[in-house]
Scaffold this motif. Sequence first.
Motif, PDB file in Angstrom:
ATOM      1  N   VAL A 103     -16.059 -17.469  -2.478  1.00  0.00           N
ATOM      2  CA  VAL A 103     -15.834 -17.977  -3.675  1.00  0.00           C
ATOM      3  C   VAL A 103     -15.546 -17.263  -5.041  1.00  0.00           C
ATOM      4  CG1 VAL A 103     -16.854 -19.691  -5.354  1.00  0.00           C
ATOM      5  CG2 VAL A 103     -17.422 -19.833  -3.015  1.00  0.00           C
ATOM      6  N   TYR A 104     -14.564 -17.373  -5.855  1.00  0.00           N
ATOM      7  CA  TYR A 104     -14.221 -16.498  -7.022  1.00  0.00           C
ATOM      8  C   TYR A 104     -14.303 -17.435  -8.502  1.00  0.00           C
ATOM      9  CZ  TYR A 104     -11.634 -14.168  -3.236  1.00  0.00           C
ATOM     10  OH  TYR A 104     -11.323 -13.791  -2.071  1.00  0.00           O
ATOM     11  N   ALA A 105     -15.006 -16.591  -9.120  1.00  0.00           N
ATOM     12  CA  ALA A 105     -15.421 -17.176 -10.590  1.00  0.00           C
ATOM     13  C   ALA A 105     -14.761 -16.413 -11.741  1.00  0.00           C
ATOM     14  CB  ALA A 105     -16.833 -17.224 -10.637  1.00  0.00           C
ATOM     15  N   ALA A 122     -20.202 -10.086  -6.414  1.00  0.00           N
ATOM     16  CA  ALA A 122     -19.743  -8.834  -7.036  1.00  0.00           C
ATOM     17  C   ALA A 122     -18.645  -8.996  -8.020  1.00  0.00           C
ATOM     18  CB  ALA A 122     -19.463  -7.794  -5.807  1.00  0.00           C
ATOM     19  N   GLN A 123     -18.665  -7.834  -9.025  1.00  0.00           N
ATOM     20  CA  GLN A 123     -17.716  -8.110 -10.103  1.00  0.00           C
ATOM     21  C   GLN A 123     -16.356  -7.214  -9.266  1.00  0.00           C
ATOM     22  OE1 GLN A 123     -18.220  -6.937 -13.780  1.00  0.00           O
ATOM     23  NE2 GLN A 123     -16.586  -7.876 -14.875  1.00  0.00           N
ATOM     24  N   ILE A 124     -14.988  -7.991  -9.247  1.00  0.00           N
ATOM     25  CA  ILE A 124     -13.953  -7.190  -8.726  1.00  0.00           C
ATOM     26  C   ILE A 124     -12.854  -7.183  -9.821  1.00  0.00           C
ATOM     27  CG2 ILE A 124     -14.509  -8.346  -6.350  1.00  0.00           C
ATOM     28  CD1 ILE A 124     -12.566 -10.527  -6.811  1.00  0.00           C
ATOM     29  N   LEU A 125     -12.957  -7.737 -11.045  1.00  0.00           N
ATOM     30  CA  LEU A 125     -12.046  -7.557 -11.991  1.00  0.00           C
ATOM     31  C   LEU A 125     -12.854  -7.277 -13.272  1.00  0.00           C
ATOM     32  CD1 LEU A 125      -9.308  -7.008 -13.018  1.00  0.00           C
ATOM     33  CD2 LEU A 125      -9.072  -9.322 -13.380  1.00  0.00           C
ATOM     34  N   THR A 126     -12.792  -6.225 -14.033  1.00  0.00           N
ATOM     35  CA  THR A 126     -13.455  -6.197 -15.204  1.00  0.00           C
ATOM     36  C   THR A 126     -12.296  -6.310 -16.387  1.00  0.00           C
ATOM     37  OG1 THR A 126     -15.273  -4.658 -14.495  1.00  0.00           O
ATOM     38  CG2 THR A 126     -14.987  -4.634 -16.624  1.00  0.00           C
ATOM     39  N   ASP A 145      -6.904 -13.608   0.972  1.00  0.00           N
ATOM     40  CA  ASP A 145      -6.827 -14.153  -0.338  1.00  0.00           C
ATOM     41  C   ASP A 145      -6.079 -13.591  -1.363  1.00  0.00           C
ATOM     42  OD1 ASP A 145      -8.605 -15.864   1.060  1.00  0.00           O
ATOM     43  OD2 ASP A 145     -10.402 -15.261   0.125  1.00  0.00           O
ATOM     44  N   GLU A 146      -4.905 -13.993  -1.572  1.00  0.00           N
ATOM     45  CA  GLU A 146      -3.991 -13.400  -2.587  1.00  0.00           C
ATOM     46  C   GLU A 146      -4.555 -14.171  -3.969  1.00  0.00           C
ATOM     47  OE1 GLU A 146       0.622 -13.172  -3.786  1.00  0.00           O
ATOM     48  OE2 GLU A 146      -0.040 -13.917  -1.910  1.00  0.00           O
ATOM     49  N   ALA A 163      -3.483  -8.497  -4.140  1.00  0.00           N
ATOM     50  CA  ALA A 163      -3.017  -9.245  -2.796  1.00  0.00           C
ATOM     51  C   ALA A 163      -3.973  -9.511  -1.812  1.00  0.00           C
ATOM     52  CB  ALA A 163      -2.017  -7.946  -2.233  1.00  0.00           C
ATOM     53  N   SER A 164      -5.030  -8.756  -1.901  1.00  0.00           N
ATOM     54  CA  SER A 164      -6.267  -9.404  -0.992  1.00  0.00           C
ATOM     55  C   SER A 164      -7.774  -9.268  -1.681  1.00  0.00           C
ATOM     56  CB  SER A 164      -6.264  -8.329   0.192  1.00  0.00           C
ATOM     57  OG  SER A 164      -7.128  -8.609   1.191  1.00  0.00           O
ATOM     58  N   ALA A 165      -8.083 -10.331  -2.343  1.00  0.00           N
ATOM     59  CA  ALA A 165      -9.393 -10.201  -3.231  1.00  0.00           C
ATOM     60  C   ALA A 165     -10.321 -10.105  -2.301  1.00  0.00           C
ATOM     61  CB  ALA A 165      -9.160 -11.425  -4.471  1.00  0.00           C
ATOM     62  N   ASP A 166     -10.100 -10.760  -1.235  1.00  0.00           N
ATOM     63  CA  ASP A 166     -11.459 -10.796  -0.207  1.00  0.00           C
ATOM     64  C   ASP A 166     -11.829  -9.343   0.303  1.00  0.00           C
ATOM     65  OD1 ASP A 166      -8.766 -11.203   0.962  1.00  0.00           O
ATOM     66  OD2 ASP A 166      -9.734 -10.920   2.840  1.00  0.00           O
ATOM     67  N   THR A 167     -10.959  -8.377   0.180  1.00  0.00           N
ATOM     68  CA  THR A 167     -11.271  -7.210   0.629  1.00  0.00           C
ATOM     69  C   THR A 167     -11.333  -6.134  -0.439  1.00  0.00           C
ATOM     70  OG1 THR A 167      -8.986  -6.504   1.067  1.00  0.00           O
ATOM     71  CG2 THR A 167     -10.042  -7.385   2.846  1.00  0.00           C
TER      72      THR A 167
END
Length: 272
Positions: A103-105, A122-126, A145-146, A163-167
């Motif tokens: 899940v992405y928020a 976990a934060q993946i983009l600040t 998950d692109e 290109a792969s937010a899941d990883t």
Amino acid sequence: MAQDAAGVAGGVWKTTNGGGSWAPLDDFMANLAVNAMAMDPGNSSVLYAGTGEGFFNGDAVRGAGIFKTTNGGSTWAVLANTVNANFHYVNDVVVSTNNSQRVYAATRTGVWRSLNGGTTWAQILTTALSGGCLDLLQRPGGPADEVFASCGSFGGAEVRRSASADTGAAFNLVLTEPFMGRTTLAIAPSDPNVLYALSASDDAGSANYYLGLHAVFRSTNGGLTWAAQVRNTNPIKLNTLLLTNPVIASLTECGFGSNSFSNQGWYDNVIA
């Protein structure tokens, strides 16, 4: 056909007749400022509701995290790890079409990812842009998950792609321009290579279009490159009024007096 909808002052509502009538599922939630909803594509009984009005309207209500239901909305529970300042303004929620546990928020502090159905994040983009990240889009069709994120409002905006937010692949910049404000995203159901972006203008020097239309962009290669289809400089005036009150902006042409531009692209901004 069952569908759910939410209001920022009214909780979550449900229809079972294609929108003919609606009934409150929970209009007394712990936080009524439901700003975003997402349904698990593999299980329609599982939904997420992000709270908090993050678009800077004067009467905005702060949120209290992300709520989840596993029984079609009969009961909701807040996800414990979202009860903090990072989730006071949840602007969008997306559930992966590849794995419903992902899940992405998009929140005022950036993009967050859960790999376990919302239990931990976990934060993946600040981002330091005004408003944080305001819109999310997953491009379907691939094993990864692109994900696209639109971030920023007043003071500049941009669209980034992972290109792969899941990883945990980095979000690379794919679209930005001077005077580009809040931007919303959409994908063509008929062709996942075709994406659209609707941007408000952040040009305070523009007499008519400040906070109105900046441009509508289109990508035909999966979001790698973008081209403007229409701008606020278009010679056909009607084309430029997408984020403007078209009635009062056309009074002169209609013979009723002087034109007045009332623009709300910072707030009323959606494309589909």
